[in-house]
Motif scaffolding. Structure first.
Motif, short mmCIF file in Angstrom:
data_model
loop_
_atom_site.label_atom_id
_atom_site.label_comp_id
_atom_site.label_asym_id
_atom_site.label_seq_id
_atom_site.Cartn_x
_atom_site.Cartn_y
_atom_site.Cartn_z
N ALA A 107 -4.41 1.45 12.87
CA ALA A 107 -4.90 1.28 11.49
C ALA A 107 -5.94 0.15 11.49
CB ALA A 107 -3.74 0.93 10.56
N PRO A 127 -4.21 2.96 -4.32
CA PRO A 127 -3.32 4.07 -4.68
C PRO A 127 -2.10 3.64 -5.49
CG PRO A 127 -3.97 4.24 -2.37
CD PRO A 127 -4.48 2.92 -2.87
N LEU A 162 7.88 -0.83 7.84
CA LEU A 162 8.00 -1.85 6.79
C LEU A 162 9.41 -1.90 6.21
CD1 LEU A 162 7.90 -0.82 3.49
CD2 LEU A 162 5.70 -0.01 4.27
N GLN A 189 -4.91 -5.03 -8.25
CA GLN A 189 -5.62 -4.29 -7.18
C GLN A 189 -6.62 -5.17 -6.45
OE1 GLN A 189 -7.40 -0.50 -8.28
NE2 GLN A 189 -9.02 -0.85 -6.78
N GLY A 229 0.81 -1.21 0.00
CA GLY A 229 0.00 0.00 0.00
C GLY A 229 0.85 1.26 0.00
N ARG A 230 0.17 2.37 0.24
CA ARG A 230 0.79 3.69 0.11
C ARG A 230 1.98 3.88 1.06
NH1 ARG A 230 -3.43 7.99 -1.35
NH2 ARG A 230 -4.45 7.28 0.52
N THR A 241 3.00 0.90 10.77
CA THR A 241 3.54 1.72 11.87
C THR A 241 2.44 2.27 12.78
OG1 THR A 241 3.61 3.46 10.20
CG2 THR A 241 5.73 2.51 10.85
N GLY A 280 -9.74 -5.32 -3.77
CA GLY A 280 -10.75 -4.47 -3.14
C GLY A 280 -12.03 -4.34 -3.92
N GLN A 281 -12.83 -3.44 -3.44
CA GLN A 281 -14.17 -3.22 -3.98
C GLN A 281 -14.14 -2.95 -5.48
OE1 GLN A 281 -16.44 -0.34 -1.65
NE2 GLN A 281 -17.30 0.41 -3.56
N GLN A 303 -12.99 -0.30 1.55
CA GLN A 303 -13.01 -0.73 0.15
C GLN A 303 -11.90 -1.73 -0.14
OE1 GLN A 303 -12.84 2.48 1.10
NE2 GLN A 303 -14.66 3.51 0.32
N HIS A 304 -10.82 -1.65 0.62
CA HIS A 304 -9.75 -2.64 0.46
C HIS A 304 -10.12 -3.95 1.16
CE1 HIS A 304 -5.68 -4.03 -0.35
NE2 HIS A 304 -5.72 -4.61 0.84
N ILE A 358 -0.59 -0.90 4.35
CA ILE A 358 -1.98 -0.74 3.89
C ILE A 358 -2.82 -0.44 5.13
CG2 ILE A 358 -3.99 -2.00 2.98
CD1 ILE A 358 -2.10 -3.56 1.17
N SER A 359 -3.63 0.62 5.06
CA SER A 359 -4.37 1.03 6.27
C SER A 359 -5.56 0.12 6.58
CB SER A 359 -4.85 2.48 6.12
OG SER A 359 -5.71 2.59 5.00
N GLY A 360 -6.16 -0.48 5.52
CA GLY A 360 -7.32 -1.34 5.75
C GLY A 360 -8.63 -0.58 5.60
N ALA A 361 -8.68 0.31 4.61
CA ALA A 361 -9.94 1.01 4.30
C ALA A 361 -10.99 -0.03 3.91
CB ALA A 361 -9.72 1.99 3.14
C1 LIG Z 1 -15.59 3.94 -4.63
C2 LIG Z 1 -14.24 3.59 -4.07
C3 LIG Z 1 -13.68 2.38 -4.40
C4 LIG Z 1 -12.44 2.02 -3.86
N1 LIG Z 1 -11.91 0.82 -4.21
C5 LIG Z 1 -10.76 0.45 -3.63
C6 LIG Z 1 -10.20 -0.84 -3.89
O1 LIG Z 1 -10.74 -1.63 -4.68
N2 LIG Z 1 -9.05 -1.18 -3.28
C7 LIG Z 1 -8.39 -0.33 -2.42
O2 LIG Z 1 -7.34 -0.71 -1.89
N3 LIG Z 1 -8.89 0.89 -2.17
C8 LIG Z 1 -10.03 1.30 -2.76
N4 LIG Z 1 -10.51 2.55 -2.53
C9 LIG Z 1 -9.64 3.51 -1.78
C10 LIG Z 1 -9.71 3.33 -0.30
O3 LIG Z 1 -10.75 4.11 0.24
C11 LIG Z 1 -8.38 3.78 0.37
O4 LIG Z 1 -8.13 5.11 0.00
C12 LIG Z 1 -7.19 2.94 -0.02
O5 LIG Z 1 -7.46 1.56 0.18
C13 LIG Z 1 -6.00 3.32 0.85
O6 LIG Z 1 -4.88 2.63 0.41
P1 LIG Z 1 -3.66 2.37 1.38
O7 LIG Z 1 -4.11 1.59 2.56
O8 LIG Z 1 -2.58 1.81 0.55
O9 LIG Z 1 -3.24 3.85 1.78
P2 LIG Z 1 -3.42 4.63 3.16
O10 LIG Z 1 -4.80 4.62 3.61
O11 LIG Z 1 -2.76 5.95 2.94
O12 LIG Z 1 -2.57 3.79 4.21
C14 LIG Z 1 -1.19 3.70 4.21
C15 LIG Z 1 -0.81 2.92 5.46
O13 LIG Z 1 0.59 2.72 5.48
C16 LIG Z 1 1.04 2.86 6.82
N5 LIG Z 1 2.47 3.21 6.75
C17 LIG Z 1 3.00 4.39 6.32
N6 LIG Z 1 4.35 4.31 6.36
C18 LIG Z 1 4.67 3.07 6.83
C19 LIG Z 1 5.88 2.39 7.08
N7 LIG Z 1 7.08 2.97 6.86
N8 LIG Z 1 5.85 1.12 7.57
C20 LIG Z 1 4.62 0.50 7.80
N9 LIG Z 1 3.44 1.11 7.57
C21 LIG Z 1 3.46 2.37 7.08
C22 LIG Z 1 0.19 3.96 7.40
O14 LIG Z 1 0.15 3.87 8.81
C23 LIG Z 1 -1.15 3.67 6.76
O15 LIG Z 1 -1.92 2.82 7.60
C24 LIG Z 1 -11.74 2.93 -3.03
C25 LIG Z 1 -12.33 4.14 -2.70
C26 LIG Z 1 -13.57 4.47 -3.21
C27 LIG Z 1 -14.17 5.78 -2.82
#
Ligand SMILES: Cc1cc2nc3c(=O)[nH]c(=O)nc-3n(C[C@H](O)[C@H](O)[C@H](O)COP(=O)(O)OP(=O)(O)OC[C@H]3O[C@@H](n4cnc5c(N)ncnc54)[C@H](O)[C@@H]3O)c2cc1C
Length: 317
Positions: free
Chosen positions: A291, A236, A305, A248, A208-209, A287, A250-251, A271-272, A266-269
């Motif tokens: 989350a 993302p 990570l 990808q 994830g991000r 971290t 998720g939803q 949709q994921h 990955i935060s665990g939104a």
């Molecule tokens: C209609 C709709 C559909 C969607 N469909 C999907 C989908 O299919 N799949 C999907 O994934 N999302 C989907 N999303 C997006 C979703 O809402 C989230 O925005 C997305 O899942 C966030 O991705 P992420 O967890 O990678 O990023 P973030 O939410 O930014 O999380 C990043 C995480 O990384 C952690 N982190 C940061 N640095 C470090 C480090 N050095 N070491 C360890 N941890 C660290 C942070 O604490 C954080 O928890 C959708 C959104 C909408 C509105």
């Protein structure tokens, strides 16, 4: 005593898992209303699909053979006619690309309310209570509907129905107005990413991000190689163009059910999570101890990570 009509989902010759989840959700509703569960199988190899869907809890399966793939107008016309014929209280469809295409149209045709993306359902008397999540899963809303309704269910929220059933299977004689068919599916085009199907993988290393930069993906690939695993990601990463769309989870990506799912940064939104919560064992590296992914993880590693991933790779190598 009122019946429930559920509509199976298929694509490119295969039934989708949500069809079996619909049976579980539909059976629960039918038990609440004291009625029967009817299942509609529309288009494709309907006899083969009907046989597979004849699981515990289904009372009757109605097949309509018309074309191979989903078609908005065929589905809308057929379900409307089935509703007139069977008079179910609830029409239940998946909250899938197809389901979201026809469910509102069916509701409109029948002048019924529609409630989409439900994660829990129950009936008490004439009142249907439907639970939905909002604001990325931060808020849960309870919706109460009186009378008949069209309802779509979120994938992977209900267990799949098992066991062989003894439903009656019969062709339903739908009168399709061919002149009213405004669109057809002419084919499918694979999005980039070769032939990797993450939904078939036993072990997924998902990023994830938190990975911050595209070049940092190398440490994820190294871990995946060490584990003989497949790389997947949150949205993302795909939106940034760092991995192709077919990776990808998720939803709006793929639903995966691996033996092991390692969620890295990955935060665990919601949709994921919708796409991976069926994984047998979930490992989260994050971290942030708060989350949401940490709540559903079987093993939560609360650390950076960039320290944990290379250390794990070394161990597995
Ligand atoms: C209609 C709709 C559909 C969607 N469909 C999907 C989908 O299919 N799949 C999907 O994934 N999302 C989907 N999303 C997006 C979703 O809402 C989230 O925005 C997305 O899942 C966030 O991705 P992420 O967890 O990678 O990023 P973030 O939410 O930014 O999380 C990043 C995480 O990384 C952690 N982190 C940061 N640095 C470090 C480090 N050095 N070491 C360890 N941890 C660290 C942070 O604490 C954080 O928890 C959708 C959104 C909408 C509105």
């Amino acid at each position: 005593m009122s019946d429930v009509l559920a509509v199976a989902d298929h694509r490119r010759g295969d039934l989708r898992d949500v069809s079996y989840e619909l049976i579980t959700a539909g059976r629960q509703l039918a038990d609440d209303t004291g009625g029967d569960l009817h299942l509609a199988v529309i288009s494709g190899s309907v006899d083969n699909f009907a046989e597979k869907l004849n699981r515990d809890g289904v009372d009757a399966i109605h097949t309509v053979s018309h074309g191979e793939e989903f078609n908005h107008d065929v589905y809308t016309q057929t379900i409307t006619q089935l509703y007139d014929e069977l008079a179910p209280q609830y029409v239940l469809t998946p909250n899938s690309v197809n389901g979201l295409d026809y469910a509102p149209a069916v509701a409109n045709e029948l002048d019924l309310p529609v409630v989409t993306d439900t994660v829990d359902l129950s009936v008490n008397g004439e009142t249907l209570t439907a639970t939905r999540e909002m604001y990325g899963g931060k808020v849960e809303t309870t919706n109460e509907l009186e009378g008949d309704a069209v309802v779509t269910i979120r994938e992977a929220e209900w267990p799949t129905a098992e066991g062989t059933g003894d439903a009656s299977i019969a062709a339903f004689d739908a009168e399709i107005d061919e002149d009213a068919i405004g669109s057809t599916v002419n084919g499918f085009e694979e999005v980039g990413g070769g032939d990797v199907d993450i939904s078939e993988a036993d072990v997924l290393v998902s990023v994830g991000r938190g990975i911050e930069e595209e070049e940092n993906l190398d440490i994820i690939r190294d871990l995946a190689d060490a584990l003989d695993a497949t790389v997947s990601s949150s949205r993302p990463i795909v939106d940034n163009g760092w991995l192709p769309k077919n990776r990808q989870v998720g939803q709006s990506g793929k639903v995966v059910t691996p033996d092991v799912y390692i969620a890295i940064g990955i935060s665990g939104a919601v949709q994921h999570v919708a796409g991976m919560k069926g994984s047998d064992t979930i490992v989260a590296i994050n971290t942030d101890p708060n989350a949401p992914i940490m709540d559903i993880a079987d093993y939560a590693i609360h650390d950076d990570l960039f320290d944990v991933v290379p250390a794990l790779t070394e161990q597995f190598q």
